[in-house]
Motif scaffolding. Structure first.
Motif, PDB file in Angstrom:
ATOM      1  N   ARG A  26      10.710  -6.709  -0.665  1.00  2.00           N
ATOM      2  CA  ARG A  26      11.736  -6.459  -1.684  1.00  2.00           C
ATOM      3  C   ARG A  26      12.310  -7.759  -2.233  1.00  2.00           C
ATOM      4  NH1 ARG A  26      12.968  -1.228  -2.213  1.00  2.00           N
ATOM      5  NH2 ARG A  26      12.549   0.156  -0.454  1.00  2.00           N
ATOM      6  N   TRP A  27      12.707  -7.687  -3.500  1.00  2.00           N
ATOM      7  CA  TRP A  27      13.497  -8.734  -4.126  1.00  2.00           C
ATOM      8  C   TRP A  27      14.521  -8.052  -5.028  1.00  2.00           C
ATOM      9  CZ3 TRP A  27       8.104 -10.405  -5.887  1.00  2.00           C
ATOM     10  CH2 TRP A  27       7.616  -9.560  -6.876  1.00  2.00           C
ATOM     11  N   ARG A  28      15.334  -8.840  -5.683  1.00  2.00           N
ATOM     12  CA  ARG A  28      16.359  -8.260  -6.548  1.00  2.00           C
ATOM     13  C   ARG A  28      15.706  -7.438  -7.659  1.00  2.00           C
ATOM     14  NH1 ARG A  28      19.855 -10.348 -11.033  1.00  2.00           N
ATOM     15  NH2 ARG A  28      21.872  -9.284 -10.845  1.00  2.00           N
ATOM     16  N   PHE A  29      16.071  -6.194  -7.750  1.00  4.92           N
ATOM     17  CA  PHE A  29      15.628  -5.261  -8.781  1.00  4.92           C
ATOM     18  C   PHE A  29      14.230  -4.695  -8.550  1.00  4.92           C
ATOM     19  CE2 PHE A  29      18.575  -7.387 -12.111  1.00  4.92           C
ATOM     20  CZ  PHE A  29      19.675  -6.718 -11.577  1.00  4.92           C
ATOM     21  N   GLY A  30      13.557  -5.040  -7.436  1.00  2.00           N
ATOM     22  CA  GLY A  30      12.239  -4.468  -7.250  1.00  2.00           C
ATOM     23  C   GLY A  30      11.540  -4.991  -6.027  1.00  2.00           C
ATOM     24  N   PHE A  31      10.188  -5.049  -6.101  1.00  2.00           N
ATOM     25  CA  PHE A  31       9.429  -5.450  -4.919  1.00  2.00           C
ATOM     26  C   PHE A  31       7.988  -5.779  -5.292  1.00  2.00           C
ATOM     27  CE2 PHE A  31       8.961  -0.830  -5.280  1.00  2.00           C
ATOM     28  CZ  PHE A  31       7.600  -0.636  -5.111  1.00  2.00           C
ATOM     29  N   ARG A  32       7.312  -6.448  -4.337  1.00  2.00           N
ATOM     30  CA  ARG A  32       5.869  -6.608  -4.362  1.00  2.00           C
ATOM     31  C   ARG A  32       5.289  -5.726  -3.264  1.00  2.00           C
ATOM     32  NH1 ARG A  32       1.343  -9.644  -5.501  1.00  2.00           N
ATOM     33  NH2 ARG A  32      -0.125  -9.900  -3.757  1.00  2.00           N
ATOM     34  N   GLY A  33       4.152  -5.090  -3.574  1.00  2.00           N
ATOM     35  CA  GLY A  33       3.481  -4.258  -2.581  1.00  2.00           C
ATOM     36  C   GLY A  33       2.276  -3.596  -3.194  1.00  2.00           C
ATOM     37  N   GLY A  34       1.456  -2.996  -2.349  1.00  2.00           N
ATOM     38  CA  GLY A  34       0.301  -2.253  -2.825  1.00  2.00           C
ATOM     39  C   GLY A  34       0.694  -0.884  -3.355  1.00  2.00           C
ATOM     40  N   ARG A  35      -0.308  -0.163  -3.846  1.00  2.00           N
ATOM     41  CA  ARG A  35       0.015   1.132  -4.465  1.00  2.00           C
ATOM     42  C   ARG A  35       0.567   2.134  -3.468  1.00  2.00           C
ATOM     43  NH1 ARG A  35      -5.850   1.610  -5.108  1.00  2.00           N
ATOM     44  NH2 ARG A  35      -6.684   3.143  -3.647  1.00  2.00           N
ATOM     45  N   ASN A  36       0.202   1.999  -2.183  1.00  2.00           N
ATOM     46  CA  ASN A  36       0.767   2.926  -1.199  1.00  2.00           C
ATOM     47  C   ASN A  36       2.270   2.694  -1.030  1.00  2.00           C
ATOM     48  OD1 ASN A  36      -1.749   4.044  -0.778  1.00  2.00           O
ATOM     49  ND2 ASN A  36      -2.231   2.716   0.959  1.00  2.00           N
ATOM     50  N   ALA A  37       2.685   1.416  -1.076  1.00  2.00           N
ATOM     51  CA  ALA A  37       4.117   1.119  -1.024  1.00  2.00           C
ATOM     52  C   ALA A  37       4.822   1.662  -2.254  1.00  2.00           C
ATOM     53  CB  ALA A  37       4.342  -0.390  -0.904  1.00  2.00           C
ATOM     54  N   LEU A  38       4.174   1.534  -3.421  1.00  2.00           N
ATOM     55  CA  LEU A  38       4.757   2.077  -4.648  1.00  2.00           C
ATOM     56  C   LEU A  38       4.895   3.592  -4.546  1.00  2.00           C
ATOM     57  CD1 LEU A  38       5.712   1.889  -7.584  1.00  2.00           C
ATOM     58  CD2 LEU A  38       3.295   1.938  -8.280  1.00  2.00           C
ATOM     59  N   ILE A  39       3.872   4.248  -4.049  1.00  2.00           N
ATOM     60  CA  ILE A  39       3.930   5.710  -3.908  1.00  2.00           C
ATOM     61  C   ILE A  39       5.061   6.112  -2.966  1.00  2.00           C
ATOM     62  CG2 ILE A  39       2.693   7.699  -2.950  1.00  2.00           C
ATOM     63  CD1 ILE A  39       0.094   6.328  -4.038  1.00  2.00           C
ATOM     64  N   ASP A  40       5.182   5.411  -1.843  1.00  2.00           N
ATOM     65  CA  ASP A  40       6.270   5.729  -0.895  1.00  2.00           C
ATOM     66  C   ASP A  40       7.636   5.528  -1.547  1.00  2.00           C
ATOM     67  OD1 ASP A  40       4.414   6.319   1.055  1.00  2.00           O
ATOM     68  OD2 ASP A  40       4.606   4.392   2.094  1.00  2.00           O
ATOM     69  N   GLU A  41       7.780   4.439  -2.314  1.00  2.00           N
ATOM     70  CA  GLU A  41       9.058   4.172  -2.976  1.00  2.00           C
ATOM     71  C   GLU A  41       9.389   5.251  -4.000  1.00  2.00           C
ATOM     72  OE1 GLU A  41      12.319   1.195  -3.634  1.00  2.00           O
ATOM     73  OE2 GLU A  41      10.973   1.787  -2.008  1.00  2.00           O
ATOM     74  N   LEU A  42       8.403   5.661  -4.759  1.00  2.00           N
ATOM     75  CA  LEU A  42       8.642   6.687  -5.773  1.00  2.00           C
ATOM     76  C   LEU A  42       8.986   8.029  -5.131  1.00  2.00           C
ATOM     77  CD1 LEU A  42       5.812   5.741  -8.294  1.00  2.00           C
ATOM     78  CD2 LEU A  42       8.269   5.359  -8.570  1.00  2.00           C
ATOM     79  N   HIS A  43       8.317   8.366  -4.031  1.00  2.00           N
ATOM     80  CA  HIS A  43       8.680   9.589  -3.301  1.00  2.00           C
ATOM     81  C   HIS A  43      10.131   9.514  -2.827  1.00  2.00           C
ATOM     82  CE1 HIS A  43       5.101  12.033  -3.169  1.00  2.00           C
ATOM     83  NE2 HIS A  43       4.347  11.054  -2.690  1.00  2.00           N
ATOM     84  N   ALA A  44      10.531   8.344  -2.322  1.00  2.00           N
ATOM     85  CA  ALA A  44      11.901   8.189  -1.832  1.00  2.00           C
ATOM     86  C   ALA A  44      12.913   8.283  -2.972  1.00  2.00           C
ATOM     87  CB  ALA A  44      12.047   6.853  -1.102  1.00  2.00           C
ATOM     88  N   LEU A  45      12.567   7.727  -4.120  1.00  2.00           N
ATOM     89  CA  LEU A  45      13.470   7.802  -5.265  1.00  2.00           C
ATOM     90  C   LEU A  45      13.593   9.244  -5.761  1.00  2.00           C
ATOM     91  CD1 LEU A  45      12.365   4.578  -7.171  1.00  2.00           C
ATOM     92  CD2 LEU A  45      14.540   4.959  -6.013  1.00  2.00           C
TER      93      LEU A  45
END
Length: 325
Positions: free
Chosen positions: A252-271
């Motif tokens: 994570r960083w301010r306003f977002g993050f770096r990660g693979g698509r699985n991390a993106l999918i997990d984040e979107l599910h959480a949102l």
């Protein structure tokens, strides 16, 4: 609910893109910027039209553009450079389905009737795809340039909202009109509180454009928004650097993050679980080519969150956390 707002959150959740369509906040792009003599924060927009059309074809739900009238080196961010309504008119002509949003137009520094006419024009030319994000502004240097009062921006904001919602007819001399006429009021989404009370914002705004944050941040903000606005849409943004390795963990960083698509999918599910209705992805930190990134998200991420059949049917401080920080 307005048709474009219904499309924004059709299926319960959707994913869009925030301009500029350039990954200029990366080391390689910074070197290219210096060589081309662009200003710090001024993106390279040579491929913006191609990438906008690609996002449209791939099924991203909305494309958001910002309102930055004057470049200020102390902010170091020129947004997408082009004037917001002119650019939206251009985008309306080269895309077909993607919603077109402002994130957000600073109402108090603008001439109200021309803002109304500009927004109505984009709405008509785009086939009712405009999502009108609005704000009171946070850059005091701009107000004197436009002959506007920074301290009075809250009252000015309310007056302009009334004009956008109800039209100009009652305030014009007999026989005068602002064209094109709109079949329905513009869908207004507020960024921040715009110098208003949470209750006023919940009553008069059609949706929320919240600052980026973690799922825990949004859980608190969504609760505050729902308390005053009910089920009206809540949208936010992620500054994303999508790694090539699908299972690269989130950093994570301010306003977002770096990660693979699985991390993106997990984040979107959480949102989505936190109550967020729409997320716009911001790619200025993205180190990979944007077309490759768009294709990967379209193939592996969008199908998990976008319900096509539902979309087609729908075409017809804690107390200040409402739609904000």
């Amino acid at each position: 609910m307005n048709a474009s707002l219904a499309r924004l959150s059709a299926g319960g959740f959707s994913i869009g893109i925030e301009a500029p369509l350039d990954n200029d906040w990366t080391p390689a792009a910074e070197q290219a910027r210096r060589q081309s003599a662009r200003l710090p924060g001024e993106p390279d927009l040579r491929r913006h039209a191609e990438l906008a059309q690609l996002a449209d074809r791939l099924g991203f739900r909305a494309l958001w553009v910002r309102d930055v009238p004057v470049y200020d080196p102390s902010f170091g961010d020129a947004a997408q450079v082009f004037e917001v309504f002119s650019y939206l008119g251009f985008l309306a002509g080269i895309t077909r389905d993607i919603l077109l949003g402002t994130a957000a137009v600073v109402l108090p520094i603008r001439e109200p009737l021309l803002t109304l006419k500009s927004a109505a024009t984009v709405q008509r030319l785009s086939g009712n795809r405009l999502l009108m994000g609005v704000a009171s502004g946070d850059r005091p240097v701009e107000y004197p340039l436009f002959g506007r009062d920074f301290e009075g921006r809250g009252a000015n904001f309310r007056e302009q909202v009334a004009l956008l919602l109800y039209g100009a007819q009652s305030g014009l001399p007999s026989g005068l009109s602002v064209l094109p006429r709109m079949d329905a009021p513009l869908p207004l989404l507020v960024a921040g509180l715009a110098q208003q009370s949470p209750a006023w914002v919940g009553e008069h705004m059609d949706g929320c454009l919240a600052y980026p944050g973690t799922p825990a941040d949004h859980l608190r903000r969504v609760a505050a928004w729902r308390a005053v606005a009910g089920a009206k849409p809540y949208a936010s943004f992620i500054h994303l650097d999508l790694a090539e390795r699908a299972d690269e963990p989130i950093q994570r960083w301010r306003f977002g993050f770096r990660g693979g698509r699985n991390a993106l999918i997990d984040e979107l599910h959480a949102l989505r679980a936190a109550g967020v209705d729409h997320v716009g992805l911001h790619f200025r930190r993205n180190q990979r080519p944007l077309d490759d990134t768009f294709h990967e998200i379209a193939e592996h991420v969008l199908p998990l969150f976008h319900a096509t059949s539902t979309l087609e049917q729908s075409d017809e401080h804690p107390e200040t956390a409402v739609c904000g920080a």
